[in-house]
Design a protein around this motif. Structure first.
Motif, PDB file in Angstrom:
ATOM      1  N   ASP A 176       0.823  -1.204   0.000  1.00  0.00           N
ATOM      2  CA  ASP A 176       0.000   0.000   0.000  1.00  0.00           C
ATOM      3  C   ASP A 176       0.865   1.265   0.000  1.00  0.00           C
ATOM      4  O   ASP A 176       1.747   1.435   0.840  1.00  0.00           O
ATOM      5  CB  ASP A 176      -0.921   0.016   1.223  1.00  0.00           C
ATOM      6  CG  ASP A 176      -2.079   0.976   1.041  1.00  0.00           C
ATOM      7  OD1 ASP A 176      -2.397   1.295  -0.111  1.00  0.00           O
ATOM      8  OD2 ASP A 176      -2.660   1.407   2.052  1.00  0.00           O
ATOM      9  N   ARG A 177       0.605   2.117  -0.963  1.00  0.00           N
ATOM     10  CA  ARG A 177       1.303   3.389  -1.085  1.00  0.00           C
ATOM     11  C   ARG A 177       0.386   4.329  -1.853  1.00  0.00           C
ATOM     12  O   ARG A 177      -0.574   3.888  -2.492  1.00  0.00           O
ATOM     13  CB  ARG A 177       2.631   3.234  -1.829  1.00  0.00           C
ATOM     14  CG  ARG A 177       2.475   2.915  -3.312  1.00  0.00           C
ATOM     15  CD  ARG A 177       3.788   2.605  -3.991  1.00  0.00           C
ATOM     16  NE  ARG A 177       3.664   2.597  -5.431  1.00  0.00           N
ATOM     17  CZ  ARG A 177       3.114   1.629  -6.160  1.00  0.00           C
ATOM     18  NH1 ARG A 177       2.611   0.571  -5.555  1.00  0.00           N
ATOM     19  NH2 ARG A 177       3.059   1.714  -7.467  1.00  0.00           N
ATOM     20  N   GLU A 178       0.676   5.586  -1.812  1.00  0.00           N
ATOM     21  CA  GLU A 178      -0.163   6.543  -2.527  1.00  0.00           C
ATOM     22  C   GLU A 178       0.313   6.658  -3.967  1.00  0.00           C
ATOM     23  O   GLU A 178       1.475   6.979  -4.227  1.00  0.00           O
ATOM     24  CB  GLU A 178      -0.106   7.913  -1.849  1.00  0.00           C
ATOM     25  CG  GLU A 178      -1.181   8.861  -2.354  1.00  0.00           C
ATOM     26  CD  GLU A 178      -1.289  10.122  -1.522  1.00  0.00           C
ATOM     27  OE1 GLU A 178      -2.309  10.301  -0.842  1.00  0.00           O
ATOM     28  OE2 GLU A 178      -0.334  10.929  -1.566  1.00  0.00           O
ATOM     29  N   THR A 211      -4.749   5.176  -3.273  1.00  0.00           N
ATOM     30  CA  THR A 211      -3.652   4.316  -2.840  1.00  0.00           C
ATOM     31  C   THR A 211      -3.640   3.023  -3.653  1.00  0.00           C
ATOM     32  O   THR A 211      -4.636   2.661  -4.296  1.00  0.00           O
ATOM     33  CB  THR A 211      -3.785   3.955  -1.356  1.00  0.00           C
ATOM     34  OG1 THR A 211      -4.968   3.152  -1.165  1.00  0.00           O
ATOM     35  CG2 THR A 211      -3.886   5.216  -0.498  1.00  0.00           C
ATOM     36  N   ALA A 212      -2.503   2.326  -3.584  1.00  0.00           N
ATOM     37  CA  ALA A 212      -2.380   1.050  -4.282  1.00  0.00           C
ATOM     38  C   ALA A 212      -3.374   0.031  -3.736  1.00  0.00           C
ATOM     39  O   ALA A 212      -3.874  -0.830  -4.465  1.00  0.00           O
ATOM     40  CB  ALA A 212      -0.957   0.522  -4.155  1.00  0.00           C
ATOM     41  N   GLN A 215      -6.401   0.625  -2.765  1.00  0.00           N
ATOM     42  CA  GLN A 215      -7.698   0.879  -3.394  1.00  0.00           C
ATOM     43  C   GLN A 215      -7.734   0.342  -4.822  1.00  0.00           C
ATOM     44  O   GLN A 215      -8.738  -0.237  -5.255  1.00  0.00           O
ATOM     45  CB  GLN A 215      -7.981   2.384  -3.376  1.00  0.00           C
ATOM     46  CG  GLN A 215      -8.182   2.938  -1.983  1.00  0.00           C
ATOM     47  CD  GLN A 215      -8.265   4.449  -1.961  1.00  0.00           C
ATOM     48  OE1 GLN A 215      -7.989   5.116  -2.968  1.00  0.00           O
ATOM     49  NE2 GLN A 215      -8.643   5.015  -0.818  1.00  0.00           N
ATOM     50  N   PHE A 263      -8.513   0.018   3.513  1.00  0.00           N
ATOM     51  CA  PHE A 263      -7.841   0.930   2.583  1.00  0.00           C
ATOM     52  C   PHE A 263      -8.663   2.178   2.257  1.00  0.00           C
ATOM     53  O   PHE A 263      -8.339   2.906   1.319  1.00  0.00           O
ATOM     54  CB  PHE A 263      -7.487   0.178   1.290  1.00  0.00           C
ATOM     55  CG  PHE A 263      -6.765  -1.116   1.545  1.00  0.00           C
ATOM     56  CD1 PHE A 263      -5.546  -1.128   2.210  1.00  0.00           C
ATOM     57  CD2 PHE A 263      -7.312  -2.324   1.147  1.00  0.00           C
ATOM     58  CE1 PHE A 263      -4.884  -2.318   2.461  1.00  0.00           C
ATOM     59  CE2 PHE A 263      -6.660  -3.527   1.397  1.00  0.00           C
ATOM     60  CZ  PHE A 263      -5.436  -3.523   2.060  1.00  0.00           C
TER      61      PHE A 263
END
Length: 269
Positions: free
Chosen positions: A50-52, A58-59, A61, A133
């Protein structure tokens, strides 16, 4: 003279669908793992990677939207490849052949099972996405309309492909091998596990474009992600028209393959 009206193939298919659902949910372990697997993979991968990607997205999502499609493929293509092979192996298909049930009614029953199971699985995956998320659910009715037709086309096309694939297997055990290898491979090259899909080599995505999972995942991304995310798609657009065309074509191809390859028993003549 009394006229006897026989049930229509559709009504027989609906009745068969009820039988399929009862049989599926009777085996609690099967139902539990079928529903939980995509959500579990989402929770693990989404937390790890997960990262923006851009402001507000985000990843996790993006992965949630794609995993909705992957879950449908697992419930339809993978599970039906195994269950139809099992029906053939344990003699269920031979017993059904001795009844007035048309072949299309058998297909309908399997698709009803997949439709209900996929809907429940989708709710679970979206629940994980919302809770872990912060996936925003769309408020635009047009988005949910897109969700509906992508969902229906994905269920029908991949169910028919799964039934056809079962003809390659001589047992339920080999059915798992026959279906899982292409399923797992296509998830990677279709951008389900790789976010965004533009990180993949163009040649891989071109190969994936011939199969439903890439278009199913992309269709659901168009529903749950903002339109600004189109720049992370290979074509720079959601391509909903092409999504409908490819999935619709696979519905036709899948039905033709089912009718051409379906076997009632493992005895080849």
């Amino acid at each position: 003279m009394t006229t006897v009206h026989l049930p229509s193939p559709l009504s027989i298919g609906l009745a068969r669908g009820v039988v399929e659902l009862k049989s599926f949910f009777r085996v609690k372990e099967q139902a539990l793992f079928t529903f939980s697997f995509p959500a579990l993979i989402l929770a693990i991968l989404g937390s790890v990677f997960d990262r923006e990607i851009e402001a507000g997205v985000t990843a996790g999502q993006v992965l949630t939207a794609s995993m909705v499609g992957a879950g449908i493929i697992a419930t339809s293509f993978v599970n039906l490849s195994i269950s139809v092979a099992l029906d053939r192996e344990d003699g269920t298909l031979l017993r059904l052949r001795g009844t007035p049930m048309p072949l299309l009614s058998y297909f309908t029953g399997k698709i009803i099972l997949v439709f209900v199971a996929s809907l429940a699985e989708t709710v679970l995956v979206l629940g994980v996405g919302v809770l872990l998320f912060d996936l925003p659910l769309p408020s635009d009715p047009a988005k949910w309309l897109t969700f509906a037709w992508v969902f229906v086309l994905a269920v029908v096309s991949c169910s028919l492909i799964g039934i056809a694939t079962a003809s390659l297997a001589k047992s339920a055990q080999s059915g798992a091998a026959v279906s899982n290898v292409p399923y797992v491979s296509l998830q990677f090259i279709s951008g389900v596990y790789v976010s965004p899909i533009t990180m993949l080599p163009a040649g891989m995505v071109t190969v994936a474009s011939f199969f439903p999972i890439k278009w199913t995942a992309q269709g659901f991304r168009s529903v749950f992600l903002p339109d600004s995310m189109t720049k992370y798609e290979m074509a720079g657009a959601w391509e909903l028209g092409k999504t409908a065309l490819v999935l619709g074509a696979w519905c036709v191809v899948g039905l033709v393959l089912c009718l051409m390859t379906f076997r009632w028993s493992n005895k080849r003549r």
